[in-house]
Design a protein around this motif. Structure first.
Motif, PDB file in Angstrom:
ATOM      1  N   THR A 792       7.439 -31.683 -94.447  1.00  0.00           N
ATOM      2  CA  THR A 792       8.122 -30.970 -95.527  1.00  0.00           C
ATOM      3  C   THR A 792       8.181 -31.758 -96.837  1.00  0.00           C
ATOM      4  N   GLY A 793       7.949 -33.067 -96.766  1.00  0.00           N
ATOM      5  CA  GLY A 793       8.072 -33.911 -97.948  1.00  0.00           C
ATOM      6  C   GLY A 793       9.492 -34.309 -98.279  1.00  0.00           C
ATOM      7  N   ARG A 794      10.468 -33.916 -97.463  1.00  0.00           N
ATOM      8  CA  ARG A 794      11.862 -34.221 -97.752  1.00  0.00           C
ATOM      9  C   ARG A 794      12.186 -35.666 -97.414  1.00  0.00           C
ATOM     10  N   GLU A 795      12.997 -36.296 -98.274  1.00  0.00           N
ATOM     11  CA  GLU A 795      13.453 -37.658 -98.018  1.00  0.00           C
ATOM     12  C   GLU A 795      14.400 -37.653 -96.820  1.00  0.00           C
ATOM     13  N   ILE A 796      14.132 -38.504 -95.835  1.00  0.00           N
ATOM     14  CA  ILE A 796      14.955 -38.533 -94.628  1.00  0.00           C
ATOM     15  C   ILE A 796      15.524 -39.919 -94.343  1.00  0.00           C
ATOM     16  N   TRP A 797      15.159 -40.912 -95.161  1.00  0.00           N
ATOM     17  CA  TRP A 797      15.705 -42.264 -94.991  1.00  0.00           C
ATOM     18  C   TRP A 797      15.449 -43.051 -96.253  1.00  0.00           C
ATOM     19  N   ARG A 798      16.369 -43.954 -96.576  1.00  0.00           N
ATOM     20  CA  ARG A 798      16.118 -44.898 -97.656  1.00  0.00           C
ATOM     21  C   ARG A 798      16.995 -46.119 -97.463  1.00  0.00           C
ATOM     22  N   ASP A 799      16.548 -47.213 -98.061  1.00  0.00           N
ATOM     23  CA  ASP A 799      17.321 -48.453 -97.997  1.00  0.00           C
ATOM     24  C   ASP A 799      17.189 -49.169 -99.329  1.00  0.00           C
ATOM     25  N   ARG A 800      18.263 -49.837 -99.704  1.00  0.00           N
ATOM     26  CA  ARG A 800      18.317 -50.543-100.981  1.00  0.00           C
ATOM     27  C   ARG A 800      17.511 -51.837-100.917  1.00  0.00           C
ATOM     28  N   LEU A 801      16.704 -52.082-101.964  1.00  0.00           N
ATOM     29  CA  LEU A 801      15.905 -53.296-102.056  1.00  0.00           C
ATOM     30  C   LEU A 801      16.536 -54.264-103.054  1.00  0.00           C
ATOM     31  N   PRO A 802      16.340 -55.574-102.867  1.00  0.00           N
ATOM     32  CA  PRO A 802      16.942 -56.551-103.780  1.00  0.00           C
ATOM     33  C   PRO A 802      16.217 -56.671-105.115  1.00  0.00           C
ATOM     34  N   ALA A 803      15.053 -56.056-105.249  1.00  0.00           N
ATOM     35  CA  ALA A 803      14.265 -56.104-106.483  1.00  0.00           C
ATOM     36  C   ALA A 803      13.335 -54.902-106.487  1.00  0.00           C
ATOM     37  N   GLY A 804      12.564 -54.762-107.555  1.00  0.00           N
ATOM     38  CA  GLY A 804      11.632 -53.650-107.626  1.00  0.00           C
ATOM     39  C   GLY A 804      10.608 -53.695-106.511  1.00  0.00           C
ATOM     40  N   GLY A 805      10.292 -52.539-105.958  1.00  0.00           N
ATOM     41  CA  GLY A 805       9.361 -52.459-104.828  1.00  0.00           C
ATOM     42  C   GLY A 805       8.008 -51.908-105.226  1.00  0.00           C
ATOM     43  N   GLN A 806       7.488 -52.314-106.386  1.00  0.00           N
ATOM     44  CA  GLN A 806       6.252 -51.719-106.918  1.00  0.00           C
ATOM     45  C   GLN A 806       5.010 -52.279-106.218  1.00  0.00           C
ATOM     46  N   ALA A 807       4.936 -52.036-104.942  1.00  0.00           N
ATOM     47  CA  ALA A 807       3.786 -52.406-104.119  1.00  0.00           C
ATOM     48  C   ALA A 807       3.662 -51.351-103.032  1.00  0.00           C
ATOM     49  N   THR A 808       2.522 -51.312-102.382  1.00  0.00           N
ATOM     50  CA  THR A 808       2.324 -50.375-101.281  1.00  0.00           C
ATOM     51  C   THR A 808       2.695 -51.065 -99.972  1.00  0.00           C
ATOM     52  N   PRO A 809       3.588 -50.476 -99.178  1.00  0.00           N
ATOM     53  CA  PRO A 809       3.977 -51.114 -97.916  1.00  0.00           C
ATOM     54  C   PRO A 809       2.868 -51.030 -96.877  1.00  0.00           C
ATOM     55  N   SER A 810       3.109 -51.641 -95.735  1.00  0.00           N
ATOM     56  CA  SER A 810       2.202 -51.509 -94.592  1.00  0.00           C
ATOM     57  C   SER A 810       3.056 -51.452 -93.330  1.00  0.00           C
ATOM     58  N   THR A 811       2.418 -51.114 -92.219  1.00  0.00           N
ATOM     59  CA  THR A 811       3.138 -51.031 -90.954  1.00  0.00           C
ATOM     60  C   THR A 811       2.251 -51.576 -89.840  1.00  0.00           C
ATOM     61  N   TYR A 812       2.861 -52.156 -88.826  1.00  0.00           N
ATOM     62  CA  TYR A 812       2.107 -52.768 -87.736  1.00  0.00           C
ATOM     63  C   TYR A 812       2.959 -52.791 -86.482  1.00  0.00           C
ATOM     64  N   GLN A 813       2.334 -53.130 -85.358  1.00  0.00           N
ATOM     65  CA  GLN A 813       3.052 -53.311 -84.098  1.00  0.00           C
ATOM     66  C   GLN A 813       2.936 -54.773 -83.697  1.00  0.00           C
ATOM     67  N   ALA A 814       4.071 -55.409 -83.462  1.00  0.00           N
ATOM     68  CA  ALA A 814       4.092 -56.825 -83.094  1.00  0.00           C
ATOM     69  C   ALA A 814       4.017 -56.974 -81.577  1.00  0.00           C
ATOM     70  N   ALA A 815       3.985 -58.222 -81.120  1.00  0.00           N
ATOM     71  CA  ALA A 815       3.857 -58.507 -79.690  1.00  0.00           C
ATOM     72  C   ALA A 815       5.056 -58.016 -78.899  1.00  0.00           C
ATOM     73  N   ASP A 816       6.193 -57.811 -79.566  1.00  0.00           N
ATOM     74  CA  ASP A 816       7.370 -57.312 -78.859  1.00  0.00           C
ATOM     75  C   ASP A 816       7.327 -55.812 -78.626  1.00  0.00           C
ATOM     76  N   GLY A 817       6.244 -55.156 -79.066  1.00  0.00           N
ATOM     77  CA  GLY A 817       6.072 -53.733 -78.827  1.00  0.00           C
ATOM     78  C   GLY A 817       6.689 -52.844 -79.881  1.00  0.00           C
ATOM     79  N   ARG A 818       7.389 -53.417 -80.860  1.00  0.00           N
ATOM     80  CA  ARG A 818       8.049 -52.600 -81.876  1.00  0.00           C
ATOM     81  C   ARG A 818       7.139 -52.370 -83.084  1.00  0.00           C
ATOM     82  N   GLN A 819       7.288 -51.185 -83.674  1.00  0.00           N
ATOM     83  CA  GLN A 819       6.596 -50.879 -84.918  1.00  0.00           C
ATOM     84  C   GLN A 819       7.444 -51.374 -86.082  1.00  0.00           C
ATOM     85  N   TYR A 820       6.811 -52.142 -86.977  1.00  0.00           N
ATOM     86  CA  TYR A 820       7.498 -52.693 -88.139  1.00  0.00           C
ATOM     87  C   TYR A 820       6.967 -52.041 -89.415  1.00  0.00           C
ATOM     88  N   LEU A 821       7.849 -51.848 -90.357  1.00  0.00           N
ATOM     89  CA  LEU A 821       7.493 -51.455 -91.719  1.00  0.00           C
ATOM     90  C   LEU A 821       7.779 -52.662 -92.599  1.00  0.00           C
TER      91      LEU A 821
END
Length: 846
Positions: A792-821
């Protein structure tokens, strides 16, 4: 005293509106401000004389203004507010006891409201009710939903052999999709994301750095390590579960002169891994060699000194690029690379690091130590080699190079609009092991792809490719977003190859550098509409058939969907008439391409002008009629033109994200108008638009005109066009239809008072998509990272950053099995967002 002060304010406001309104009317604009100003001045005079009719006339003024505003802009809160907000505030002040009692005393009325005050009260209540109702309307929003069948499309388990939990290149893979097949985070649980770890690089921009010192890096995660680079070309390896630093590589960067350095940026590094089966004949594998690493580190310092000396020692004017009369202009020749290299085991996994002083360095991805052999014993290739007009700070690669088999292909950013004698925008391919030059593509000499001989230079001021390229290993093609030559705003002196390759998408054969095809997105570009973004390569299902496609967003808002094998449009592209009338000696193209997938805005009108009050809104309407504006592609002019979309771009280097299974694109279109004025140059060296000692922008030394450019702002430093200025949008790539478009972002970090008004703010940086059906974005100019329901394109989560976030994020899965952003919050100098040095990882609770 209070009554006289308030009446003076109302009279003065009315007088300003009358005078400004007459000016606007003389320019062909609306007469309403004359009427409004006259009514305000008259009501203020009546109030000063303690006549109750002053309140009655003020009531009529508000009512007339409300009707006019609704006629012009409808129930749009942010468009209504500047037209009536100040009037309502002053109207409320008119109803205060000090004014009402003054009326009563003059006419010996018993304390209370007469008909005039009652009318004013009623009108204020009516206007406030209309305003409150309009706050809950969203006329700029386009609601839509992708159906469940589309959303249920299975995510690919692997992508070209890349494990689903890794992010191995800027766009996750060389295909540039910014899509992850991970599905642990979903719309149902994204609100449970918490900070898993935070790391600080210790490198923050300050007042001594160039204005465009920007954290634009997209972190990689390969083989259990996160890799980032800072704007100062430092590379850091982190543990993906804890954020603990594993190692840090310092390139011993020497910052070039301030006046020739426009930006300090590192969007990322490139990763390459070689197995024994892949080793080419010129490479031998050997055990680790600490001695070789130590020697390489020692040689690096010598390399830094040599590169800096060679660049700074060329006897040129470092501002204009012209050699002083009679002075030689020596060529920086390439060093002879080794014919054979021995690769230690720790260097079978390598990172290629571009630096802002013009080097490309090979280091171990395991240890961060130099990998000898690439270009010499220090693992460094000097990108200044064979360059014309060598000027420190005027050229380097801001984006990660392309790993194409056994080749490293690197382009570069050339300073915008400094001089007609700029370095070359040449694209080069080096042997990934020896650093030998394999081919070079010079867009002004496109057929001469064989390595240039020493003693010769590439074409000066050739169109460059400063953004991120994509690579299709199956087709053997690399796709480059191309820029222009300086100056961007005057093209009378451009040659046929510049006209062919500038502002285009260029496909080169990876093995030879020969042109496969070129598709121009803007003809005879006079607007700085270079193609800014990495093309996304995806196989689309069109009319039931699978097509090898390329999706390329542009600054002017067109998203071209092309066959990446041939360059032919997959979704329709048509040529549309464009405004004519360039400055003397130049010309404009008769038509410009328009794509079926387009975010190009509707042309601006006087009613679109905006402000905090009617006064600055009136100023913007006057400026709108003073400047030349004929819609999109209005050419620059001597008197000044409005460029909309502006050269900031509807899309910029952050690009878009493409879901290859669902054939959905998720984007962050931005809308800001700019102005462009050509100023005749008195000579080739005098500064016209930039201050001495500051970085040179838009001087165009050697051209007939300098360019005065900037956002179309009022005297209050607010955009002259009404909000929203930023959205998120979802596109069906099978049909080209925009399914949804939602206003995105607040003015919390842009206004003097941190008010979280959702106005739709600009942003720079890009989104990513996950197979879990969530898109993430941190690029808006309020300091938040957000998650969106892809359906739908609707915002469903957000979190405050300590500075400007003018970069493209990435996501991965670590050895503990969790997906990280993982999100980078370092700020962006040219947008003015808060500076920082934080790398932040989010994950669901264990």
């Amino acid at each position: 005293m209070y009554r006289l002060a308030l009446s003076a304010i109302i009279i003065l406001t009315g007088a300003v509106l009358v005078l400004g309104g007459l000016w606007l009317a003389a320019l062909g604009g609306s007469w309403f401000y004359v009427v409004l100003g006259a009514m305000l001045a008259a009501s203020g005079a009546l109030i000063a004389m303690r006549r109750p009719a002053g309140a009655g006339l003020y009531a009529v003024t508000i009512l007339v203004t409300l009707c006019w505003a609704l006629w012009e802009v409808g129930l749009n809160w942010w468009a209504l507010a500047p037209r009536g907000g100040l009037l309502l505030v002053l109207g409320i002040l008119v109803l205060l006891p000090a004014i009402v009692n003054a009326f009563n005393r003059r006419y010996r009325i018993t304390a209370g409201f007469d008909a005039n005050n009652a009318a004013l009260t009623a009108v204020i209540v009516l206007a406030a009710a209309v305003g409150i109702y309009s706050m809950f309307q969203d006329p700029d929003d386009v609601s839509g939903t992708f159906n469940q069948e589309r959303m249920a499309a299975a995510a690919a388990a692997t992508d070209g052999g890349i494990p689903p939990g890794q992010w191995v290149a800027y766009g996750r893979t060389s295909m540039g999709q910014r899509f992850s097949p991970l599905a642990q985070i979903t719309p149902a649980n994204v609100d449970k994301l918490k900070v898993a770890w935070t790391y600080k690089t210790g490198q923050i921009r300050d007042q001594n750095d160039p204005q465009e010192t920007t954290y634009e890096v997209t972190p990689l995660m390969v083989n259990g390590t996160v890799y980032i680079c800072t704007p100062f070309s430092t590379v850091i390896a982190l543990d993906p579960e804890t954020g603990k630093e594993k190692w840090r590589f310092d390139p011993k960067l020497k910052q070039p002169p301030r006046d020739t350095t426009q930006h300090m940026t590192c969007r990322g590094v490139a990763y390459q891994e070689v197995t024994p089966a892949d080793v080419p004949p010129e490479v031998s594998l050997a055990p680790d060699s600490a001695a070789a690493g130590t020697q390489a580190a020692a040689d690096l310092q010598q390399s830094v000194d040599e590169v800096t000396t060679q660049a700074a020692g060329v006897p040129q004017n470092v501002v204009t690029g012209h050699a002083p009369a009679g002075a030689p202009n020596p060529v920086v020749d390439r060093e002879q690379p080794p014919a054979h290299v021995t690769l230690s085991a720790e260097c079978t996994k390598r990172l290629f690091v571009p630096t802002s002083d013009g080097r490309l360095i090979s280091i171990s991805a395991d240890t961060g130590k130099l990998c000898p052999g690439f270009g010499g014993s220090d693992g460094t290739v000097n990108l200044w080699a064979n360059m014309p007009n060598v000027t420190p700070g005027s050229f380097y690669s801001t984006s990660p190079p392309v790993v194409a088999g056994n080749l490293i292909v690197v382009a570069g950013a050339v300073n915008d609009n400094v001089a007609t004698t700029s370095p070359s925008g040449v694209i080069r391919a080096f042997n990934a092991y020896t650093g030998a030059l394999v081919w070079n593509f010079d867009s002004k000499n496109p057929d001469a792809t064989a390595p240039i001989p020493n003693g010769q230079t590439y074409s000066h001021n050739a169109p460059n490719s400063w953004s991120v390229a994509s690579y299709d290993p199956k087709l053997g093609l690399i796709y480059f977003p191309m820029g222009n030559e300086s100056p961007d705003q005057f093209g009378a002196n451009r040659g046929p190859n510049t006209e062919r390759f500038s502002s285009s998408i260029l496909a080169l054969h990876a093995d030879t550098g020969q042109v496969a095809w070129v598709f121009q997105t803007v003809h005879h570009d006079l607007w700085d509409y270079d193609v800014p973004a990495q093309p996304s390569l995806v196989d689309l299902t069109i009319n039931g058939q699978q097509v090898p496609a390329l999706v390329a967003p542009t600054k002017q808002g067109e998203v071209f969907v092309l066959n990446r094998l041939t360059g032919e449009p997959v979704l329709p592209v048509k040529e549309e008439p464009a405004p004519q009338g360039a400055v003397g000696g130049d010309h404009t193209a008769p038509t410009q391409p328009h794509s079926a997938v387009s975010f190009r805005p509707k042309p601006l009108t006087g009613a679109d002008m905006w402000g905090a009050t009617p006064i600055d809104q009136l100023y913007c309407r006057i400026r709108f009629h003073q400047l030349r504006y004929d819609g999109a592609f209005t050419p620059p002019s001597l008197g000044g033109s409005i460029v909309y979309p502006g050269n900031f771009g509807i899309f910029n280097w952050g690009a878009i994200a493409v879901d290859p299974q669902r054939d959905i694109a998720f984007a962050m279109p931005v809308y800001l108008a700019f102005t462009s004025q050509l100023l005749p140059r008195p000579d080739d060296t005098t500064r016209v638009v930039s201050k001495k000692g500051a970085p040179v922008f838009n001087e165009n030394f050697g051209a007939p005109f300098a360019a005065k450019m900037g956002p179309f702002y009022s005297f209050l430093n607010l955009p002259c066009q009404r909000p929203p200025w930023g959205y998120v949008a979802g596109v069906d790539l099978r049909t080209g239809k925009t399914v949804y478009r939602h206003v995105n972002g607040t003015v919390r970090d842009l206004s003097p008072v941190p008010l979280p008004f959702k106005m739709g703010v600009p942003g720079i940086g890009g989104p990513i998509i996950t197979a879990g059906g969530v898109a993430f974005l941190s690029g808006t100019m309020d300091n938040y990272v957000r998650g969106y329901d892809l359906r739908t394109g609707r915002e469903i989560w957000r979190d405050r950053l300590p500075a400007g976030g003018q970069a493209t994020p990435s996501t991965y899965q670590a050895a503990d099995g969790r997906q990280y952003l993982v999100v980078v919050a370092g700020g962006h100098g040219s947008t003015g967002t808060k500076a920082g040095d934080s790398i932040i990882a989010y994950a669901l609770p264990r």
